[in-house]
Write a protein that holds these residues in place. Sequence first.
Motif, PDB file in Angstrom:
ATOM      1  N   LYS A 211      14.447 -13.974  12.584  1.00 15.76           N
ATOM      2  CA  LYS A 211      15.530 -13.022  12.307  1.00 15.76           C
ATOM      3  C   LYS A 211      14.974 -11.598  12.243  1.00 15.76           C
ATOM      4  O   LYS A 211      15.582 -10.665  12.770  1.00 15.76           O
ATOM      5  CB  LYS A 211      16.231 -13.384  11.001  1.00 15.76           C
ATOM      6  N   ILE A 212      13.816 -11.442  11.615  1.00 10.42           N
ATOM      7  CA  ILE A 212      13.182 -10.120  11.516  1.00 10.42           C
ATOM      8  C   ILE A 212      12.857  -9.600  12.917  1.00 10.42           C
ATOM      9  O   ILE A 212      13.149  -8.450  13.246  1.00 10.42           O
ATOM     10  CB  ILE A 212      11.918 -10.185  10.641  1.00 10.42           C
TER      11      ILE A 212
ATOM     12  N   SER B 291      12.077 -15.228   0.711  1.00  9.30           N
ATOM     13  CA  SER B 291      11.969 -16.139   1.856  1.00  9.30           C
ATOM     14  C   SER B 291      12.478 -15.408   3.097  1.00  9.30           C
ATOM     15  O   SER B 291      13.666 -15.222   3.289  1.00  9.30           O
ATOM     16  CB  SER B 291      12.799 -17.399   1.621  1.00  9.30           C
ATOM     17  N   THR B 292      11.552 -14.987   3.929  1.00 14.00           N
ATOM     18  CA  THR B 292      11.943 -14.243   5.117  1.00 14.00           C
ATOM     19  C   THR B 292      11.874 -15.121   6.346  1.00 14.00           C
ATOM     20  O   THR B 292      10.981 -15.951   6.479  1.00 14.00           O
ATOM     21  CB  THR B 292      11.040 -13.009   5.322  1.00 14.00           C
ATOM     22  N   ASP B 293      12.819 -14.918   7.223  1.00 12.41           N
ATOM     23  CA  ASP B 293      12.886 -15.647   8.484  1.00 12.41           C
ATOM     24  C   ASP B 293      12.273 -14.752   9.564  1.00 12.41           C
ATOM     25  O   ASP B 293      12.849 -13.741   9.950  1.00 12.41           O
ATOM     26  CB  ASP B 293      14.341 -15.973   8.800  1.00 12.41           C
ATOM     27  N   ASP B 294      11.086 -15.113  10.018  1.00 11.33           N
ATOM     28  CA  ASP B 294      10.360 -14.288  10.991  1.00 11.33           C
ATOM     29  C   ASP B 294      11.156 -14.071  12.282  1.00 11.33           C
ATOM     30  O   ASP B 294      11.095 -13.006  12.882  1.00 11.33           O
ATOM     31  CB  ASP B 294       9.005 -14.897  11.318  1.00 11.33           C
TER      32      ASP B 294
ATOM     33  N   GLN C  75      15.756  -4.161   5.918  1.00 11.53           N
ATOM     34  CA  GLN C  75      15.141  -3.898   4.621  1.00 11.53           C
ATOM     35  C   GLN C  75      15.558  -4.950   3.597  1.00 11.53           C
ATOM     36  O   GLN C  75      14.745  -5.390   2.788  1.00 11.53           O
ATOM     37  CB  GLN C  75      15.504  -2.494   4.120  1.00 11.53           C
ATOM     38  N   THR C  76      16.810  -5.380   3.655  1.00 12.95           N
ATOM     39  CA  THR C  76      17.295  -6.424   2.748  1.00 12.95           C
ATOM     40  C   THR C  76      16.540  -7.726   2.983  1.00 12.95           C
ATOM     41  O   THR C  76      16.096  -8.385   2.047  1.00 12.95           O
ATOM     42  CB  THR C  76      18.808  -6.647   2.949  1.00 12.95           C
ATOM     43  N   ILE C  77      16.382  -8.077   4.247  1.00 12.58           N
ATOM     44  CA  ILE C  77      15.680  -9.322   4.590  1.00 12.58           C
ATOM     45  C   ILE C  77      14.211  -9.238   4.175  1.00 12.58           C
ATOM     46  O   ILE C  77      13.660 -10.187   3.629  1.00 12.58           O
ATOM     47  CB  ILE C  77      15.819  -9.633   6.082  1.00 12.58           C
ATOM     48  N   LEU C  78      13.590  -8.092   4.436  1.00 15.37           N
ATOM     49  CA  LEU C  78      12.171  -7.951   4.107  1.00 15.37           C
ATOM     50  C   LEU C  78      11.923  -7.984   2.600  1.00 15.37           C
ATOM     51  O   LEU C  78      10.839  -8.378   2.159  1.00 15.37           O
ATOM     52  CB  LEU C  78      11.623  -6.645   4.693  1.00 15.37           C
ATOM     53  N   SER C  79      12.901  -7.591   1.816  1.00 14.73           N
ATOM     54  CA  SER C  79      12.718  -7.581   0.365  1.00 14.73           C
ATOM     55  C   SER C  79      13.004  -8.947  -0.265  1.00 14.73           C
ATOM     56  O   SER C  79      12.720  -9.156  -1.438  1.00 14.73           O
ATOM     57  CB  SER C  79      13.605  -6.518  -0.282  1.00 14.73           C
ATOM     58  N   SER C  80      13.534  -9.864   0.507  1.00 19.79           N
ATOM     59  CA  SER C  80      13.808 -11.192  -0.033  1.00 19.79           C
ATOM     60  C   SER C  80      12.541 -12.050   0.040  1.00 19.79           C
ATOM     61  O   SER C  80      11.745 -11.905   0.969  1.00 19.79           O
ATOM     62  CB  SER C  80      14.966 -11.839   0.716  1.00 19.79           C
TER      63      SER C  80
END
Length: 58
Positions: free
Chosen positions: A34-35, A29-32, A22-27
Amino acid sequence: MTIQAHIASLEKKHGALEEELQTILSSPSTDDHKIADLKRRKLRIKDQMQRLKATTRH
């Protein structure tokens, strides 16, 4: 470690991965990659929990 303790440990890890996701998705610049990795890890843990829960029912 008992099965119930192992399930509890997996649930805790699953929750931590969900928070990280959720932290990554809310940033902005997301790293696909990593997601995708986090989602795969969450799914593996969920599958482990389901298998363990199934063994306790029998």
